[in-house]
Design a protein around this motif. Structure first.
Motif, PDB file in Angstrom:
ATOM      1  N   ALA A   6      44.809  53.769  35.020  1.00 56.97           N
ATOM      2  CA  ALA A   6      43.963  52.801  35.718  1.00 56.97           C
ATOM      3  C   ALA A   6      42.549  52.841  35.162  1.00 56.97           C
ATOM      4  CB  ALA A   6      43.940  53.101  37.211  1.00 56.97           C
ATOM      5  N   ALA A   7      41.986  51.665  34.985  1.00 51.87           N
ATOM      6  CA  ALA A   7      40.598  51.561  34.546  1.00 51.87           C
ATOM      7  C   ALA A   7      39.693  52.034  35.679  1.00 51.87           C
ATOM      8  CB  ALA A   7      40.274  50.121  34.174  1.00 51.87           C
ATOM      9  N   PRO A   8      38.766  52.952  35.402  1.00 55.19           N
ATOM     10  CA  PRO A   8      37.866  53.454  36.455  1.00 55.19           C
ATOM     11  C   PRO A   8      37.078  52.348  37.155  1.00 55.19           C
ATOM     12  CG  PRO A   8      37.684  54.801  34.488  1.00 55.19           C
ATOM     13  CD  PRO A   8      38.544  53.625  34.124  1.00 55.19           C
ATOM     14  N   ALA A   9      36.799  51.261  36.455  1.00 60.47           N
ATOM     15  CA  ALA A   9      36.022  50.160  37.044  1.00 60.47           C
ATOM     16  C   ALA A   9      36.755  49.488  38.198  1.00 60.47           C
ATOM     17  CB  ALA A   9      35.708  49.125  35.972  1.00 60.47           C
ATOM     18  N   LEU A  10      38.041  49.736  38.344  1.00 59.81           N
ATOM     19  CA  LEU A  10      38.823  49.102  39.401  1.00 59.81           C
ATOM     20  C   LEU A  10      38.847  49.889  40.704  1.00 59.81           C
ATOM     21  CD1 LEU A  10      41.841  47.823  37.308  1.00 59.81           C
ATOM     22  CD2 LEU A  10      39.960  46.493  38.256  1.00 59.81           C
ATOM     23  N   SER A  11      38.123  50.981  40.768  1.00 59.67           N
ATOM     24  CA  SER A  11      38.171  51.822  41.969  1.00 59.67           C
ATOM     25  C   SER A  11      37.666  51.099  43.221  1.00 59.67           C
ATOM     26  CB  SER A  11      37.375  53.111  41.750  1.00 59.67           C
ATOM     27  OG  SER A  11      36.009  52.812  41.556  1.00 59.67           O
ATOM     28  N   GLU A  12      36.854  50.074  43.076  1.00 58.86           N
ATOM     29  CA  GLU A  12      36.318  49.331  44.217  1.00 58.86           C
ATOM     30  C   GLU A  12      37.037  48.008  44.448  1.00 58.86           C
ATOM     31  OE1 GLU A  12      33.969  50.605  46.240  1.00 58.86           O
ATOM     32  OE2 GLU A  12      34.140  52.409  44.999  1.00 58.86           O
ATOM     33  N   ALA A  45      46.716  49.601  35.660  1.00 58.50           N
ATOM     34  CA  ALA A  45      45.690  48.731  36.242  1.00 58.50           C
ATOM     35  C   ALA A  45      44.602  48.541  35.194  1.00 58.50           C
ATOM     36  CB  ALA A  45      45.116  49.354  37.507  1.00 58.50           C
ATOM     37  N   THR A  46      44.383  47.296  34.816  1.00 65.12           N
ATOM     38  CA  THR A  46      43.401  46.988  33.774  1.00 65.12           C
ATOM     39  C   THR A  46      42.436  45.917  34.268  1.00 65.12           C
ATOM     40  OG1 THR A  46      44.882  45.339  32.775  1.00 65.12           O
ATOM     41  CG2 THR A  46      44.965  47.579  31.882  1.00 65.12           C
ATOM     42  N   LEU A  47      41.296  45.862  33.626  1.00 61.23           N
ATOM     43  CA  LEU A  47      40.272  44.884  33.972  1.00 61.23           C
ATOM     44  C   LEU A  47      39.870  44.147  32.704  1.00 61.23           C
ATOM     45  CD1 LEU A  47      38.221  43.706  36.000  1.00 61.23           C
ATOM     46  CD2 LEU A  47      36.695  45.588  35.381  1.00 61.23           C
ATOM     47  N   ASN A  48      39.949  42.831  32.750  1.00 57.96           N
ATOM     48  CA  ASN A  48      39.475  41.995  31.656  1.00 57.96           C
ATOM     49  C   ASN A  48      38.228  41.286  32.179  1.00 57.96           C
ATOM     50  OD1 ASN A  48      38.948  39.901  29.828  1.00 57.96           O
ATOM     51  ND2 ASN A  48      41.095  39.826  29.210  1.00 57.96           N
ATOM     52  N   GLU A  49      37.082  41.910  31.975  1.00 59.28           N
ATOM     53  CA  GLU A  49      35.829  41.356  32.499  1.00 59.28           C
ATOM     54  C   GLU A  49      35.487  40.020  31.874  1.00 59.28           C
ATOM     55  OE1 GLU A  49      32.553  43.991  33.580  1.00 59.28           O
ATOM     56  OE2 GLU A  49      33.775  45.604  32.717  1.00 59.28           O
ATOM     57  N   CYS A 102      62.270  45.659  34.623  1.00 59.71           N
ATOM     58  CA  CYS A 102      61.533  44.556  35.237  1.00 59.71           C
ATOM     59  C   CYS A 102      60.046  44.899  35.224  1.00 59.71           C
ATOM     60  CB  CYS A 102      62.019  44.370  36.679  1.00 59.71           C
ATOM     61  SG  CYS A 102      61.195  43.037  37.563  1.00 59.71           S
ATOM     62  N   LEU A 103      59.222  43.879  35.125  1.00 61.94           N
ATOM     63  CA  LEU A 103      57.769  44.027  35.193  1.00 61.94           C
ATOM     64  C   LEU A 103      57.271  43.211  36.373  1.00 61.94           C
ATOM     65  CD1 LEU A 103      54.985  44.848  33.996  1.00 61.94           C
ATOM     66  CD2 LEU A 103      55.088  42.740  32.669  1.00 61.94           C
ATOM     67  N   ALA A 104      56.598  43.866  37.304  1.00 61.94           N
ATOM     68  CA  ALA A 104      55.932  43.185  38.417  1.00 61.94           C
ATOM     69  C   ALA A 104      54.441  43.208  38.114  1.00 61.94           C
ATOM     70  CB  ALA A 104      56.228  43.895  39.732  1.00 61.94           C
ATOM     71  N   ARG A 105      53.806  42.041  38.203  1.00 57.29           N
ATOM     72  CA  ARG A 105      52.391  41.944  37.836  1.00 57.29           C
ATOM     73  C   ARG A 105      51.612  41.237  38.939  1.00 57.29           C
ATOM     74  NH1 ARG A 105      52.559  39.195  32.952  1.00 57.29           N
ATOM     75  NH2 ARG A 105      52.618  41.186  31.879  1.00 57.29           N
ATOM     76  N   ILE A 106      50.531  41.871  39.368  1.00 58.24           N
ATOM     77  CA  ILE A 106      49.564  41.266  40.279  1.00 58.24           C
ATOM     78  C   ILE A 106      48.332  40.937  39.462  1.00 58.24           C
ATOM     79  CG2 ILE A 106      47.987  41.679  42.210  1.00 58.24           C
ATOM     80  CD1 ILE A 106      50.080  43.544  43.406  1.00 58.24           C
ATOM     81  N   MET A 107      47.869  39.693  39.578  1.00 63.93           N
ATOM     82  CA  MET A 107      46.622  39.291  38.920  1.00 63.93           C
ATOM     83  C   MET A 107      45.698  38.751  40.001  1.00 63.93           C
ATOM     84  SD  MET A 107      47.951  37.567  35.394  1.00 63.93           S
ATOM     85  CE  MET A 107      46.282  37.390  34.780  1.00 63.93           C
ATOM     86  N   ILE A 108      44.511  39.318  40.049  1.00 57.81           N
ATOM     87  CA  ILE A 108      43.534  38.863  41.029  1.00 57.81           C
ATOM     88  C   ILE A 108      42.175  38.716  40.359  1.00 57.81           C
ATOM     89  CG2 ILE A 108      44.708  39.785  43.056  1.00 57.81           C
ATOM     90  CD1 ILE A 108      42.969  42.209  42.955  1.00 57.81           C
ATOM     91  N   PRO A 109      41.376  37.783  40.846  1.00 59.37           N
ATOM     92  CA  PRO A 109      40.035  37.633  40.295  1.00 59.37           C
ATOM     93  C   PRO A 109      39.237  38.907  40.512  1.00 59.37           C
ATOM     94  CG  PRO A 109      40.577  35.805  41.768  1.00 59.37           C
ATOM     95  CD  PRO A 109      41.641  36.826  41.918  1.00 59.37           C
ATOM     96  N   SER A 110      38.471  39.283  39.515  1.00 59.80           N
ATOM     97  CA  SER A 110      37.684  40.518  39.634  1.00 59.80           C
ATOM     98  C   SER A 110      36.370  40.297  40.356  1.00 59.80           C
ATOM     99  CB  SER A 110      37.431  41.131  38.251  1.00 59.80           C
ATOM    100  OG  SER A 110      36.721  40.236  37.432  1.00 59.80           O
ATOM    101  N   SER A 111      36.071  39.031  40.694  1.00 58.97           N
ATOM    102  CA  SER A 111      34.848  38.754  41.455  1.00 58.97           C
ATOM    103  C   SER A 111      35.172  37.760  42.569  1.00 58.97           C
ATOM    104  CB  SER A 111      33.755  38.181  40.548  1.00 58.97           C
ATOM    105  OG  SER A 111      34.128  36.897  40.085  1.00 58.97           O
ATOM    106  N   ARG A 112      34.413  37.833  43.647  1.00 63.49           N
ATOM    107  CA  ARG A 112      34.611  36.936  44.784  1.00 63.49           C
ATOM    108  C   ARG A 112      34.385  35.466  44.403  1.00 63.49           C
ATOM    109  NH1 ARG A 112      37.569  39.014  48.710  1.00 63.49           N
ATOM    110  NH2 ARG A 112      36.829  41.026  49.355  1.00 63.49           N
ATOM    111  N   GLU A 113      33.458  35.211  43.444  1.00 58.51           N
ATOM    112  CA  GLU A 113      33.155  33.840  43.046  1.00 58.51           C
ATOM    113  C   GLU A 113      34.381  33.175  42.454  1.00 58.51           C
ATOM    114  OE1 GLU A 113      31.052  36.504  41.719  1.00 58.51           O
ATOM    115  OE2 GLU A 113      29.964  36.293  43.589  1.00 58.51           O
ATOM    116  N   GLN A 114      35.167  33.906  41.696  1.00 56.44           N
ATOM    117  CA  GLN A 114      36.358  33.340  41.074  1.00 56.44           C
ATOM    118  C   GLN A 114      37.451  33.069  42.080  1.00 56.44           C
ATOM    119  OE1 GLN A 114      37.132  35.864  37.535  1.00 56.44           O
ATOM    120  NE2 GLN A 114      38.048  33.951  36.874  1.00 56.44           N
ATOM    121  N   ALA A 115      37.501  33.841  43.131  1.00 51.09           N
ATOM    122  CA  ALA A 115      38.556  33.686  44.125  1.00 51.09           C
ATOM    123  C   ALA A 115      38.412  32.384  44.891  1.00 51.09           C
ATOM    124  CB  ALA A 115      38.542  34.871  45.091  1.00 51.09           C
ATOM    125  N   ALA A 116      37.198  31.912  45.021  1.00 47.05           N
ATOM    126  CA  ALA A 116      36.961  30.689  45.802  1.00 47.05           C
ATOM    127  C   ALA A 116      37.416  29.439  45.097  1.00 47.05           C
ATOM    128  CB  ALA A 116      35.472  30.592  46.111  1.00 47.05           C
TER     129      ALA A 116
END
Length: 116
Positions: A6-12, A45-49, A102-116
């Motif tokens: 897991a990328a440390p930046a994803l701890s939050e 767990a990875t982060l593509n900033e 099988c590969l299960a993948r969750i993709m979520i926006p890394s910022s609240r602005e993108q989620a909107a």
């Protein structure tokens, strides 16, 4: 056998409680246990900033997705709904057949602005 990276930046990162647990349990129960040879489960767990996405993956090397197992169960359905409640329509949960497993993948926006 199992591994976690897991990328440390994803701890939050906000994730519904039990979301990864559901994917790992599915990998074991539906992939590894039925496979006579056993197998492995890898959690990443990875982060593509640059693109603004966090990706969480659970991959197993078990028996794979069969026609009977393509239907989504209650655990995956609930996880999808909880992801949408937390991150909006941009959040995704997808399953991809692998050879083997099988590969299960969750993709979520890394910022609240993108989620909107």
């Amino acid at each position: 056998m199992w591994s976690v990276s897991a990328a440390p930046a994803l701890s939050e990162l906000a994730l519904p409680p039990g979301a990864l647990l559901t994917l790992v349990e599915n990998a074991i129960v539906h992939g590894i246990e039925p496979a006579l040879r056993g197998g492995a489960v890898d959690v990443r767990a990875t982060l593509n900033e640059a693109q603004g996405w966090a990706t969480l993956e659970v991959q197993d090397s078990g028996q794979g997705m069969t026609a009977e197992r393509v239907n989504e169960g209650l655990g995956l359905s609930n996880t999808r709904n909880r992801l949408r409640q937390l991150h909006g329509e941009a959040a995704r949960l997808e399953l991809q057949p692998q050879d083997p497993g099988c590969l299960a993948r969750i993709m979520i926006p890394s910022s609240r602005e993108q989620a909107a």
